[in-house]
Design a protein around this motif. Structure first.
Motif, PDB file in Angstrom:
ATOM      1  N   GLN A  50       0.825  -1.212   0.000  1.00 55.92           N
ATOM      2  CA  GLN A  50       0.000   0.000   0.000  1.00 55.92           C
ATOM      3  C   GLN A  50       0.860   1.264   0.000  1.00 55.92           C
ATOM      4  O   GLN A  50       0.535   2.249  -0.665  1.00 55.92           O
ATOM      5  CB  GLN A  50      -0.931   0.005   1.210  1.00 55.92           C
ATOM      6  CG  GLN A  50      -1.981  -1.092   1.182  1.00 55.92           C
ATOM      7  CD  GLN A  50      -2.931  -0.990   2.356  1.00 55.92           C
ATOM      8  OE1 GLN A  50      -3.708  -0.048   2.468  1.00 55.92           O
ATOM      9  NE2 GLN A  50      -2.857  -1.953   3.261  1.00 55.92           N
ATOM     10  N   GLU A 156       7.240   7.751   8.717  1.00 57.48           N
ATOM     11  CA  GLU A 156       6.705   8.884   7.954  1.00 57.48           C
ATOM     12  C   GLU A 156       7.820   9.668   7.278  1.00 57.48           C
ATOM     13  O   GLU A 156       7.712  10.049   6.103  1.00 57.48           O
ATOM     14  CB  GLU A 156       5.909   9.807   8.878  1.00 57.48           C
ATOM     15  CG  GLU A 156       5.259  10.986   8.162  1.00 57.48           C
ATOM     16  CD  GLU A 156       4.526  11.894   9.128  1.00 57.48           C
ATOM     17  OE1 GLU A 156       3.282  11.917   9.110  1.00 57.48           O
ATOM     18  OE2 GLU A 156       5.207  12.603   9.911  1.00 57.48           O
ATOM     19  N   ASP A 243      -0.451  15.021   1.234  1.00 54.43           N
ATOM     20  CA  ASP A 243      -1.226  13.897   0.703  1.00 54.43           C
ATOM     21  C   ASP A 243      -0.577  12.566   1.066  1.00 54.43           C
ATOM     22  O   ASP A 243      -1.261  11.601   1.418  1.00 54.43           O
ATOM     23  CB  ASP A 243      -1.343  14.011  -0.820  1.00 54.43           C
ATOM     24  CG  ASP A 243      -2.250  15.155  -1.257  1.00 54.43           C
ATOM     25  OD1 ASP A 243      -3.040  15.636  -0.414  1.00 54.43           O
ATOM     26  OD2 ASP A 243      -2.155  15.583  -2.416  1.00 54.43           O
ATOM     27  N   SER A 246      -1.153  11.860   4.713  1.00 53.61           N
ATOM     28  CA  SER A 246      -2.526  11.422   4.943  1.00 53.61           C
ATOM     29  C   SER A 246      -2.710   9.975   4.504  1.00 53.61           C
ATOM     30  O   SER A 246      -3.345   9.173   5.205  1.00 53.61           O
ATOM     31  CB  SER A 246      -3.485  12.341   4.170  1.00 53.61           C
ATOM     32  OG  SER A 246      -4.819  11.904   4.321  1.00 53.61           O
ATOM     33  N   GLY A 247      -2.146   9.626   3.350  1.00 55.84           N
ATOM     34  CA  GLY A 247      -2.240   8.252   2.873  1.00 55.84           C
ATOM     35  C   GLY A 247      -1.540   7.285   3.798  1.00 55.84           C
ATOM     36  O   GLY A 247      -2.052   6.193   4.078  1.00 55.84           O
ATOM     37  N   LYS A 249      -1.001   7.663   7.018  1.00 55.56           N
ATOM     38  CA  LYS A 249      -1.768   7.545   8.261  1.00 55.56           C
ATOM     39  C   LYS A 249      -2.893   6.534   8.102  1.00 55.56           C
ATOM     40  O   LYS A 249      -3.135   5.699   8.991  1.00 55.56           O
ATOM     41  CB  LYS A 249      -2.343   8.906   8.649  1.00 55.56           C
ATOM     42  CG  LYS A 249      -3.119   8.893   9.966  1.00 55.56           C
ATOM     43  CD  LYS A 249      -3.600  10.291  10.324  1.00 55.56           C
ATOM     44  CE  LYS A 249      -4.361  10.285  11.648  1.00 55.56           C
ATOM     45  NZ  LYS A 249      -4.847  11.642  12.006  1.00 55.56           N
ATOM     46  N   SER A 250      -3.568   6.581   6.973  1.00 52.51           N
ATOM     47  CA  SER A 250      -4.644   5.631   6.711  1.00 52.51           C
ATOM     48  C   SER A 250      -4.115   4.197   6.672  1.00 52.51           C
ATOM     49  O   SER A 250      -4.752   3.273   7.194  1.00 52.51           O
ATOM     50  CB  SER A 250      -5.316   5.983   5.379  1.00 52.51           C
ATOM     51  OG  SER A 250      -6.316   5.044   5.058  1.00 52.51           O
ATOM     52  N   ILE A 251      -2.943   4.018   6.067  1.00 55.99           N
ATOM     53  CA  ILE A 251      -2.343   2.685   5.982  1.00 55.99           C
ATOM     54  C   ILE A 251      -1.926   2.185   7.363  1.00 55.99           C
ATOM     55  O   ILE A 251      -2.199   1.038   7.742  1.00 55.99           O
ATOM     56  CB  ILE A 251      -1.137   2.707   5.027  1.00 55.99           C
ATOM     57  CG1 ILE A 251      -1.588   2.991   3.596  1.00 55.99           C
ATOM     58  CG2 ILE A 251      -0.366   1.377   5.095  1.00 55.99           C
ATOM     59  CD1 ILE A 251      -0.461   3.331   2.651  1.00 55.99           C
ATOM     60  N   GLN A 253      -3.069   2.967  10.208  1.00 57.63           N
ATOM     61  CA  GLN A 253      -4.212   2.680  11.066  1.00 57.63           C
ATOM     62  C   GLN A 253      -4.761   1.276  10.841  1.00 57.63           C
ATOM     63  O   GLN A 253      -5.526   0.773  11.655  1.00 57.63           O
ATOM     64  CB  GLN A 253      -5.318   3.709  10.815  1.00 57.63           C
ATOM     65  CG  GLN A 253      -5.025   5.077  11.403  1.00 57.63           C
ATOM     66  CD  GLN A 253      -6.064   6.118  11.018  1.00 57.63           C
ATOM     67  OE1 GLN A 253      -6.764   5.991  10.010  1.00 57.63           O
ATOM     68  NE2 GLN A 253      -6.176   7.162  11.822  1.00 57.63           N
ATOM     69  N   GLN A 254      -4.373   0.656   9.746  1.00 56.80           N
ATOM     70  CA  GLN A 254      -4.852  -0.681   9.431  1.00 56.80           C
ATOM     71  C   GLN A 254      -3.990  -1.784  10.042  1.00 56.80           C
ATOM     72  O   GLN A 254      -4.364  -2.963   9.968  1.00 56.80           O
ATOM     73  CB  GLN A 254      -4.854  -0.892   7.915  1.00 56.80           C
ATOM     74  CG  GLN A 254      -5.712   0.051   7.115  1.00 56.80           C
ATOM     75  CD  GLN A 254      -5.519  -0.168   5.627  1.00 56.80           C
ATOM     76  OE1 GLN A 254      -5.364  -1.297   5.164  1.00 56.80           O
ATOM     77  NE2 GLN A 254      -5.501   0.909   4.871  1.00 56.80           N
TER      78      GLN A 254
END
Length: 291
Positions: A50, A156, A243, A246-247, A249-251, A253-254
């Motif tokens: 991802q 990050e 961007d 943000s991407g 962070k979403s990854i 969190q999974q």
């Protein structure tokens, strides 16, 4: 990339013990950690795939896994102590002694009113042991992937740096192409208008001098290509960096959710099996190899 070396479940029978202590605790803790190396590897590979998608050059798995190394290294360093504590003594307490240090009548046995740390008790409460192991791994991984932690910041930084390097390289290539095109167009324009005449060859020395200095009427385009794009790249880079963050962070969190998926359950119910993270038959046999 493995988290730990898988520990064989069938080892030589250790020295006689009356509860799971010393070598027994170390061996069983390591066996559980070793078993979890494969599910965790699958989690990291899924996250790496991802992350590759949010980096312009889409690096391969081996490269992207290096960006996740802070999480992997921290887990390897911390996992043993957390797992041992979660099992011994937080649930299994070694010898079957009450608060006064007395062994209750009928103990040790699987139905002893005090949860013992004997191999037999661990097998009897294996569904609980399975849940403890999953829960500890789940929450440990969740902590390492939480924004603001040292591990998160380092991941990050690596990901944003990789994405920024790709974007700067691509943008620089586009800027160079536009600059070259502009320069060619200006050269053709100057040739057609006669503005490239040598100094002093014009109708008057004054006009020739002005031409040599690059002085032009206001409505005449300068021969120097205007390359203002780099000044505009800064906000573009910042926007794209946001961007990417943000991407990521979403990854991130999974991460613990991906462990649930890898184990085939959510771990909330102690008896739900966690079929891919149970190892029940082999683990029970191994635990009972300790007297």
């Amino acid at each position: 990339m493995r988290f730990t070396t898988l520990v064989p479940l069938f080892l030589a029978v250790p020295a006689t013990v009356f509860a799971c202590e010393g070598d027994c605790i170390v061996a069983i803790t390591n066996a559980i950690l070793g078993n979890y190396s494969r599910p965790l590897e699958n989690v990291m590979k899924s996250m790496a795939a991802q992350i590759s998608n949010i980096i312009p050059s889409h690096p391969d798995e081996q490269t992207t896994m290096t960006y996740l190394q802070p999480i992997i290294s921290a887990y390897q360093k911390e996992a043993y102590q957390g797992m041992e504590t979660a099992i011994f003594p937080n649930f299994f307490h070694g010898k079957c002694l009450d608060a006064q240090g007395i062994e209750p009548d009928g103990c040790p046995n699987p139905d002893c009113p005090i949860v013992c740390g004997t191999p037999g008790s661990m097998v009897h409460y294996y569904s609980k042991l399975r849940f403890i192991a999953f829960n500890e791994t789940y929450h440990h991984l969740e902590r390492l992937c939480t924004p603001g932690t040292d591990t998160y910041k380092r991941v990050e930084q690596a990901v944003v740096g990789a994405a920024g390097h790709d974007e700067r390289r691509r943008s620089s290539s586009r800027i160079y192409s536009r600059a070259l095109s502009n320069a060619v167009n200006v050269a053709h324009s100057n040739k057609g208008s006669g503005s490239s005449t040598a100094p002093g060859s014009g109708s008057g020395s004054g006009s020739g001098h002005d031409s040599a200095l690059g002085s032009r009427p206001k409505d005449h385009k300068t021969s120097t290509p205007e390359i203002s794009t780099p000044k505009m790249l800064v906000p573009i880079f910042l926007k794209r960096a946001d961007d990417v963050k943000s991407g990521l962070k979403s990854i991130m969190q999974q991460c613990h959710g991906l462990l649930e998926e890898a184990c085939g359950g959510d771990g909330v119910q102690e008896t739900n099996g966690l079929p891919e993270c149970s190892w029940e038959g082999a683990m029970k046999e191994y635990i009972l190899s300790f007297p």
